[in-house]
Enzyme design. Structure first.
Site, short mmCIF file in Angstrom:
data_model
loop_
_atom_site.label_atom_id
_atom_site.label_comp_id
_atom_site.label_asym_id
_atom_site.label_seq_id
_atom_site.Cartn_x
_atom_site.Cartn_y
_atom_site.Cartn_z
N GLY A 88 10.70 105.13 100.12
CA GLY A 88 11.36 104.05 99.14
C GLY A 88 12.16 103.03 100.19
N THR A 89 12.17 101.73 99.50
CA THR A 89 13.02 100.83 100.26
C THR A 89 13.17 99.65 98.87
OG1 THR A 89 11.04 99.50 100.99
CG2 THR A 89 11.97 100.85 102.53
N THR A 90 14.07 98.69 99.26
CA THR A 90 15.01 98.41 100.02
C THR A 90 16.27 98.48 99.17
OG1 THR A 90 13.71 96.97 101.19
CG2 THR A 90 16.05 96.55 101.41
N ASP A 117 15.85 98.26 95.15
CA ASP A 117 14.47 97.89 94.55
C ASP A 117 14.05 99.22 93.87
OD1 ASP A 117 13.55 99.16 96.72
OD2 ASP A 117 11.68 97.90 96.31
#
Length: 282
Positions: free
Chosen positions: A48-50, A65
């Site tokens: 997962g990002t950001t 996000d």
């Protein structure tokens, strides 16, 4: 009577004297720690990002996000990567999702355990130090590519100036902690683009509404250049999540509030000439 009350409890629970829940797990059953649990299911996992954070006059904001990826595939579109950890702190994680969830849950229990044992909550610095220890405990899995990096925010009740009491602390993969003096920070694959956006948009003297708009716009910019970052999804109506910390405590923004901010950001950006950001002097 005491023997009857204690019947069935392992001796570790009766003889261990520490305010740290992590240390208790190490003594009782180390396999329950996030790094040990992840080792059992090692393999390709969603990432997962950001995550972005910024201070404002009287507090601090955290936003993230919703996208997770697995290699070149989108693994999820509506993942919430932010957690309120107690009344005056919150954390967001970038990296391997499964480990991030376990580390976040462990951190929440760590704070609750300390308060129950000591009778008082940890200081803001103490909280970030405990989180650093949890990150350091994941080092074996980080070396194997299963990295999880947190971004911690909190409100310092002992600050001399309440208007500047919002704090942001970032970490590296081996647990070193860094308090961000610039007033903003981002982690994850889209962080270079998000930080570049915040460098121009962030105003530490602004209110929470303006700061939330800046964070959503930073995620929009990150998603524009980083395929692993998901910006506002206007078709599915999926928007970033956000948490605010002030002297009144922690607050998670509702879907309706975030939708309104995202709609305004997208409308403003759509009004600009394609590919060009227009700035107007005030």
């Amino acid at each position: 009577m005491e023997q009857e009350v204690n019947r069935g409890l392992p001796s570790t629970f009766l003889t261990f004297h520490s305010s740290s829940f992590v240390e208790l797990l190490k003594e009782y059953d180390p396999t329950l720690l996030p790094a040990k649990r992840a080792a059992e299911t090692f393999g390709e996992a969603p990432h997962g990002t950001t995550i972005v954070a910024a201070t404002f006059a009287g507090g601090v904001l955290l936003a993230g996000d919703r996208r997770t990826t697995m290699g070149n595939l989108i693994a999820g579109r509506d993942v919430d990567k932010l957690t309120i950890t107690d009344d005056y702190s919150a954390v967001g994680f970038a990296g391997t999702v499964g480990i991030s969830i376990d580390m976040t849950r462990l951190f929440v229990v760590e704070l609750e355990h300390y308060e129950k044992i000591e009778g008082v909550p940890l200081s803001l610095e103490g909280k970030s130090n405990r989180l650093a220890a949890i990150v350091k405990g994941n080092l074996p899995m980080a070396n194997a590519g299963m990295v999880s990096i947190p971004l911690f925010i909190g409100y310092d009740l002992e600050a001399s100036d309440p208007a500047r009491a919002g704090r942001i602390v970032s970490f590296d993969a081996i647990g070193a902690r860094y308090e961000e003096k610039s007033g903003y920070q981002s982690i994850g694959s889209g962080s270079p683009f998000a930080k570049s956006s915040l460098k121009k948009l962030h105003d530490p003297g602004s209110d929470d509404a303006a700061t939330l708009s800046a964070l959503i716009e930073a995620l929009y910019d990150a998603a524009d250049d980083d395929s692993a970052t998901g910006g506002p999804d206007m078709v599915r109506r999926i928007f970033p999540t956000a948490i605010r910390i002030t002297a009144e405590g922690a607050y998670r923004y509702t879907e309706e509030e975030l939708a309104a901010v995202a709609d305004a950001v997208v409308a403003r950006r759509s009004a600009d000439e394609p590919g060009v950001r227009s700035f107007t002097a005030s």
